[in-house]
Design a protein around this motif. Structure first.
Motif, short mmCIF file in Angstrom:
data_model
loop_
_atom_site.label_atom_id
_atom_site.label_comp_id
_atom_site.label_asym_id
_atom_site.label_seq_id
_atom_site.Cartn_x
_atom_site.Cartn_y
_atom_site.Cartn_z
N ILE A 59 -10.32 45.66 119.49
CA ILE A 59 -9.38 45.75 118.44
C ILE A 59 -10.48 45.33 117.46
CG2 ILE A 59 -7.96 44.46 116.95
CD1 ILE A 59 -6.05 44.22 119.40
N MET A 60 -11.34 44.47 117.63
CA MET A 60 -12.42 44.09 116.52
C MET A 60 -13.52 44.83 116.37
SD MET A 60 -12.85 39.85 118.02
CE MET A 60 -14.36 39.70 116.99
N ALA A 61 -13.58 45.75 117.44
CA ALA A 61 -14.81 46.82 117.19
C ALA A 61 -14.30 48.14 116.84
CB ALA A 61 -15.37 46.98 118.80
N GLU A 62 -12.87 48.24 117.02
CA GLU A 62 -12.50 49.84 116.94
C GLU A 62 -12.85 50.25 115.44
OE1 GLU A 62 -11.42 52.59 118.62
OE2 GLU A 62 -12.20 51.13 120.13
N THR A 63 -12.62 49.37 114.41
CA THR A 63 -12.88 49.82 112.80
C THR A 63 -14.21 50.03 112.46
OG1 THR A 63 -10.71 48.50 112.31
CG2 THR A 63 -12.34 49.16 110.53
N ILE A 111 -24.88 51.08 119.67
CA ILE A 111 -25.61 49.77 119.05
C ILE A 111 -24.78 48.62 118.64
CG2 ILE A 111 -27.43 48.77 117.76
CD1 ILE A 111 -29.08 51.29 117.89
N VAL A 112 -23.73 49.08 117.82
CA VAL A 112 -22.82 48.40 117.36
C VAL A 112 -21.78 47.85 118.12
CG1 VAL A 112 -20.79 48.27 115.53
CG2 VAL A 112 -22.97 49.49 115.07
N VAL A 113 -21.34 48.91 119.25
CA VAL A 113 -20.08 48.45 119.99
C VAL A 113 -20.71 47.74 121.66
CG1 VAL A 113 -20.10 50.63 121.53
CG2 VAL A 113 -18.01 49.50 120.65
N ASN A 114 -21.84 47.85 121.75
CA ASN A 114 -22.03 47.39 123.24
C ASN A 114 -21.80 45.89 123.35
OD1 ASN A 114 -23.51 48.22 125.68
ND2 ASN A 114 -24.74 46.61 125.56
N PRO A 115 -22.21 45.03 122.33
CA PRO A 115 -21.65 43.57 122.69
C PRO A 115 -20.32 43.21 122.87
CG PRO A 115 -23.40 43.57 121.01
CD PRO A 115 -22.98 45.15 121.28
N PHE A 116 -19.55 44.06 122.19
CA PHE A 116 -18.04 44.11 122.37
C PHE A 116 -17.66 44.58 123.70
CE2 PHE A 116 -18.86 44.35 117.68
CZ PHE A 116 -17.74 43.32 117.16
N GLU A 117 -18.25 45.69 124.29
CA GLU A 117 -17.91 46.06 125.52
C GLU A 117 -18.37 44.86 126.56
OE1 GLU A 117 -16.66 49.15 126.74
OE2 GLU A 117 -16.23 49.46 124.40
N VAL A 118 -19.42 44.52 126.50
CA VAL A 118 -19.71 43.60 127.48
C VAL A 118 -18.74 42.33 127.67
CG1 VAL A 118 -21.48 41.76 128.11
CG2 VAL A 118 -22.08 43.95 127.20
N VAL A 119 -18.30 41.87 126.67
CA VAL A 119 -17.13 40.86 126.46
C VAL A 119 -15.87 41.36 127.07
CG1 VAL A 119 -15.99 39.35 124.92
CG2 VAL A 119 -18.24 39.66 124.56
N LYS A 120 -15.52 42.77 126.65
CA LYS A 120 -14.21 43.13 127.17
C LYS A 120 -14.23 43.55 128.48
CE LYS A 120 -13.78 47.69 127.24
NZ LYS A 120 -13.51 49.01 127.14
N VAL A 121 -15.21 44.08 129.13
CA VAL A 121 -15.35 44.39 130.74
C VAL A 121 -15.32 43.03 131.45
CG1 VAL A 121 -16.73 45.26 132.41
CG2 VAL A 121 -16.55 46.49 130.43
N PHE A 137 -27.00 48.42 128.06
CA PHE A 137 -27.03 49.12 126.80
C PHE A 137 -27.56 50.44 127.01
CE2 PHE A 137 -30.15 49.74 123.22
CZ PHE A 137 -29.48 49.96 122.23
N THR A 138 -28.52 50.77 127.68
CA THR A 138 -29.00 52.10 128.13
C THR A 138 -27.70 53.14 128.51
OG1 THR A 138 -30.94 51.30 128.83
CG2 THR A 138 -30.48 53.71 129.19
N GLY A 179 -26.03 56.00 126.73
CA GLY A 179 -25.69 57.47 127.18
C GLY A 179 -24.20 57.85 126.94
N ARG A 180 -23.44 56.99 127.24
CA ARG A 180 -21.90 57.19 127.09
C ARG A 180 -21.52 57.69 125.73
NH1 ARG A 180 -16.88 53.29 127.34
NH2 ARG A 180 -17.68 52.35 125.34
N HIS A 181 -22.07 57.13 124.56
CA HIS A 181 -21.67 57.44 123.30
C HIS A 181 -22.27 58.39 122.53
CE1 HIS A 181 -18.82 54.19 122.20
NE2 HIS A 181 -19.46 53.53 123.38
N GLY A 182 -23.76 58.65 123.22
CA GLY A 182 -24.51 59.67 122.66
C GLY A 182 -24.20 61.00 123.18
#
Length: 231
Positions: free
Chosen positions: A12-16, A57-67, A104-105, A109-112
Motif C-alpha cells: 500500500i505504501m509502495a503502490e502510489t 529501484i524505488v520498490v525493492n525495499p518494500f518488496e523485501v519487507v512484504k515478502v 535487487f537484480t 529483471g522483473r520490472h524491467g
C-alpha cells in the motif's frame, strides 16, 4: 482470516509512488529517445525498460519487507509491524544486497522486462488496430489491448518473479543461503524442479496484472487526455 492480509502495508505504501514512477519515467524516457533515430516500436520498448528499471529501484525495499512479513508463519498476534520488521532487517543485514535491497537484480529483471513488454506491446498494437468512433467500442479496444499486454508481460517476466521470491523469502535450510543471485537462482530452480517451476504462480499473476494492467493504462490515458484538455 488476517493471514491473507499479511504484509499488506508495504505494498500500500509502495503502490502510489510505484505507479507514479512507472508512468512519469516512461514519458520522460520516451521524450529523451526522441533525440535518437529509433523506430516507434523500439522507442516504446526501451522507454518501458527504463521505466521498469527505475521503478525497481524505488520498490525493492518494500518488496523485501512484504515478502518477509508474508512468509512469517506466526499467528496474527505475533506478527511484527511493518516498521519494526524493516528496522530488524536493517539492524541485522544492513541496507545492501543482503539486507533491505536483497534480490535487487531479480527485481530489476522483473520490472524491467514487464514494463518493456507492457508498454511496448500496448502502444505498438494500439497504433496498428484501427480506432473505433464508438466510445464504448473504443474503450473495449483499449481495454482488450491492455489486458493482452499485461498478460503477455506476466508470462515473459515470471521467471524473474520466482527468483525474486526465492531470494527474498526464507531459505530452505535456516542459516544457509541457497538462493543468492538472480540468474543462478533461475538455473537452480530449473535444474532441481524443472522448467514449469519457473512459472509457479502464473495464473494468479495473470488474474491480477492482466485486468489490472488494462485498468492502469486506461486510467492513465484518459486522465492524461483530460488534463491536456483542461490546460
Amino acid at each position: 482470516m488476517f493471514g491473507f492480509y499479511k504484509g499488506i502495508l508495504p505494498p500500500i505504501m509502495a503502490e502510489t509512488p510505484k505507479r507514479a514512477v512507472k508512468f512519469f519515467t516512461f514519458e520522460q524516457y520516451k521524450k529523451l529517445l526522441e533525440y535518437v533515430s529509433l523506430s516507434p516500436a523500439l522507442t516504446f520498448a526501451i522507454a518501458g525498460l527504463g521505466s521498469g528499471l527505475t521503478e525497481a529501484i524505488v520498490v525493492n525495499p518494500f518488496e523485501v519487507v512484504k515478502v518477509g512479513l508474508q512468509a512469517n508463519r506466526d499467528t496474527f498476534a505475533e506478527q511484527p509491524s511493518t516498521m519494526s520488521y524493516a528496522r530488524h532487517i536493517i539492524k541485522k543485514e544492513g541496507l545492501g544486497f543482503q539486507g533491505l535491497n536483497k534480490g535487487f537484480t531479480a527485481t530489476l529483471g522483473r520490472h524491467g522486462i514487464f514494463n518493456m513488454v507492457y508498454f511496448g506491446f500496448y502502444y505498438n498494437v494500439k497504433n496498428i488496430v484501427p480506432v473505433n468512433q464508438d466510445p464504448k467500442l473504443e474503450f473495449l479496444r483499449k481495454f482488450g489491448i491492455g489486458l493482452l499486454s499485461g498478460t503477455i508481460a506476466s508470462v515473459i517476466n515470471i521467471p524473474f518473479d520466482v527468483a525474486k521470491s526465492r531470494i527474498q523469502g526464507p531459505q530452505p535450510v535456516p542459516g544457509q543461503i541457497k538462493y543468492r543471485t538472480c540468474f543462478k537462482t533461475i538455473a537452480t530452480v530449473y535444474q532441481e524442479e524443472g522448467f514449469l517451476a519457473l512459472y509457479k504462480g502464473l495464473i494468479p499473476k495473470i488474474m491480477r496484472l492482466g485486468p489490472g494492467g488494462a485498468v492502469m493504462l486506461l486510467v492513465y490515458e484518459y486522465t492524461y487526455s483530460w488534463l491536456q484538455k483542461s490546460w
